[in-house]
Motif scaffolding. Structure first.
Motif, PDB file in Angstrom:
ATOM      1  N   ARG A 261     -14.494  45.028  81.602  1.00  0.00           N
ATOM      2  CA  ARG A 261     -15.633  45.366  82.466  1.00  0.00           C
ATOM      3  C   ARG A 261     -15.257  45.233  83.932  1.00  0.00           C
ATOM      4  NH1 ARG A 261     -18.365  42.492  78.549  1.00  0.00           N
ATOM      5  NH2 ARG A 261     -18.506  40.596  79.817  1.00  0.00           N
ATOM      6  N   ALA A 262     -14.578  44.145  84.275  1.00  0.00           N
ATOM      7  CA  ALA A 262     -14.167  43.946  85.672  1.00  0.00           C
ATOM      8  C   ALA A 262     -13.264  45.078  86.133  1.00  0.00           C
ATOM      9  CB  ALA A 262     -13.466  42.595  85.815  1.00  0.00           C
ATOM     10  N   ALA A 263     -12.375  45.509  85.259  1.00  0.00           N
ATOM     11  CA  ALA A 263     -11.474  46.613  85.601  1.00  0.00           C
ATOM     12  C   ALA A 263     -12.257  47.907  85.793  1.00  0.00           C
ATOM     13  CB  ALA A 263     -10.418  46.774  84.508  1.00  0.00           C
TER      14      ALA A 263
ATOM     15  N   ARG B  62      -7.926  52.962  83.372  1.00  0.00           N
ATOM     16  CA  ARG B  62      -7.757  52.533  81.980  1.00  0.00           C
ATOM     17  C   ARG B  62      -7.305  51.075  82.005  1.00  0.00           C
ATOM     18  NH1 ARG B  62      -3.266  56.350  82.584  1.00  0.00           N
ATOM     19  NH2 ARG B  62      -1.369  55.150  83.001  1.00  0.00           N
ATOM     20  N   VAL B  63      -7.269  50.476  80.820  1.00  0.00           N
ATOM     21  CA  VAL B  63      -6.764  49.111  80.698  1.00  0.00           C
ATOM     22  C   VAL B  63      -5.668  49.085  79.641  1.00  0.00           C
ATOM     23  CG1 VAL B  63      -8.931  48.053  81.409  1.00  0.00           C
ATOM     24  CG2 VAL B  63      -8.486  48.409  78.966  1.00  0.00           C
TER      25      VAL B  63
ATOM     26  N   GLY C 240     -16.268  51.153  77.287  1.00  0.00           N
ATOM     27  CA  GLY C 240     -16.322  52.471  77.906  1.00  0.00           C
ATOM     28  C   GLY C 240     -15.184  52.804  78.842  1.00  0.00           C
ATOM     29  N   VAL C 241     -14.080  52.065  78.766  1.00  0.00           N
ATOM     30  CA  VAL C 241     -12.895  52.385  79.555  1.00  0.00           C
ATOM     31  C   VAL C 241     -11.759  52.624  78.570  1.00  0.00           C
ATOM     32  CG1 VAL C 241     -12.271  49.932  79.835  1.00  0.00           C
ATOM     33  CG2 VAL C 241     -11.391  51.625  81.455  1.00  0.00           C
TER      34      VAL C 241
ATOM     35  N   GLY D 189     -10.216  51.632  67.615  1.00  0.00           N
ATOM     36  CA  GLY D 189     -10.735  52.294  68.802  1.00  0.00           C
ATOM     37  C   GLY D 189      -9.793  52.441  69.969  1.00  0.00           C
ATOM     38  N   ALA D 190      -8.532  52.035  69.827  1.00  0.00           N
ATOM     39  CA  ALA D 190      -7.574  52.201  70.924  1.00  0.00           C
ATOM     40  C   ALA D 190      -7.384  53.675  71.239  1.00  0.00           C
ATOM     41  CB  ALA D 190      -6.233  51.573  70.557  1.00  0.00           C
ATOM     42  N   SER D 191      -7.312  54.012  72.521  1.00  0.00           N
ATOM     43  CA  SER D 191      -7.032  55.388  72.922  1.00  0.00           C
ATOM     44  C   SER D 191      -5.545  55.611  73.172  1.00  0.00           C
ATOM     45  CB  SER D 191      -7.829  55.753  74.172  1.00  0.00           C
ATOM     46  OG  SER D 191      -7.544  54.865  75.223  1.00  0.00           O
TER      47      SER D 191
END
Length: 257
Positions: free
Chosen positions: A18-20, A27-28, A53-54, A88-90
């Motif tokens: 969230r902070a990112a 992306r993270v 959502g990132v 759920g990893a992109s």
């Protein structure tokens, strides 16, 4: 026209994601045990971060230490690749070397195959095993043919700022590959890394969490030399925001050349 440079933040929690996201990350990279260089996170953690959502690219690394892996470890990491993508990893962040310091192309191909088995588009990044390889530039040049989309690198140096020239050479050697500068990156380093040819920048933006324990402290394993050091890292939103501003060119002079 070249694509907008991407900002990736290494995180270990939904709060970090969230902070990112809220402070400008594109992306993270999600991992556990950031203090050990990062390890594969649990499926539940991947699911929780995916809900933020990132885009989350998940590190798959079954143990700390070197990147020369046994056949059993490669089988385990192939299973982890499938698990984190199902959660759920992109994208996934992978890698392996031979004992001679070359890219272990057989192992990498197996991990890429596991990622592609999901049937949906997945980004595949070579992690900083490249920086312990015998020839980071030659290693980067191999990656597009193996199906990788990105390499995370400090240019074979302790920090990306010190490895800037090698990062530039890697970008030139693999024009179809996204070269992402990472390793000790501070926001002030970002303009020079982008001008060197990096098309993305990775940083942890981390700070030590304040210990909130009750009672007395005793050391548990290699947790730290004191109660103050025996804690974990969290994402600093101010550092993420500063990095975003650097990515946008605030305060940056004209690029050389």
């Amino acid at each position: 026209m070249s694509a907008r440079p991407a900002l990736e933040i290494a995180v270990t929690s939904p709060a970090g994601a969230r902070a990112a996201r809220e402070n400008g990350a594109d992306r993270v990279e999600l991992c556990a045990a950031l203090e050990l260089g990062g390890l594969t996170p649990s499926a539940a953690l991947v699911e929780a971060v995916a809900r933020e959502g990132v885009p989350a690219h998940v590190l798959v690394r079954c143990r700390p230490g070197d990147f020369v892996h046994t056949a059993e470890e490669i089988r385990l990491m192939a299973a982890e690749v499938r698990s984190v993508i199902a959660s759920g990893a992109s994208g996934v962040v992978i890698g392996a070397l031979t004992a001679d310091g070359d890219l272990d192309t057989v192992a990498v191909a197996r991990l890429v195959e596991a990622a592609r088995a999901s049937g949906r588009p997945v980004d595949i990044t070579l992690h900083r095993a490249v920086d312990q390889s015998a020839d980071p530039v030659a290693t980067a040049a191999l990656l597009p043919s193996l199906g990788l989309t990105r390499v995370l690198t400090s240019g074979g140096a302790p920090t990306a700022a010190e490895g800037r020239e090698t990062i530039a050479a890697m970008a030139a050697a693999a024009p179809g590959l996204q070269v992402m500068a990472g390793g000790g990156v501070r926001p002030a380093d970002i303009p020079s890394l982008l001008s060197a040819g990096a098309s993305a920048v990775h940083l942890s933006a981390k700070t030590r969490a304040l210990p909130l324990r009750g009672g007395r402290w005793i050391p548990l394993g290699a947790g730290g030399a004191s109660a103050e050091q025996d804690t974990h890292f969290v994402t600093d939103p101010e550092v993420v925001a500063e990095a975003r501003r650097a990515m946008e060119g605030e305060g940056r002079g004209p690029a050389p050349g």
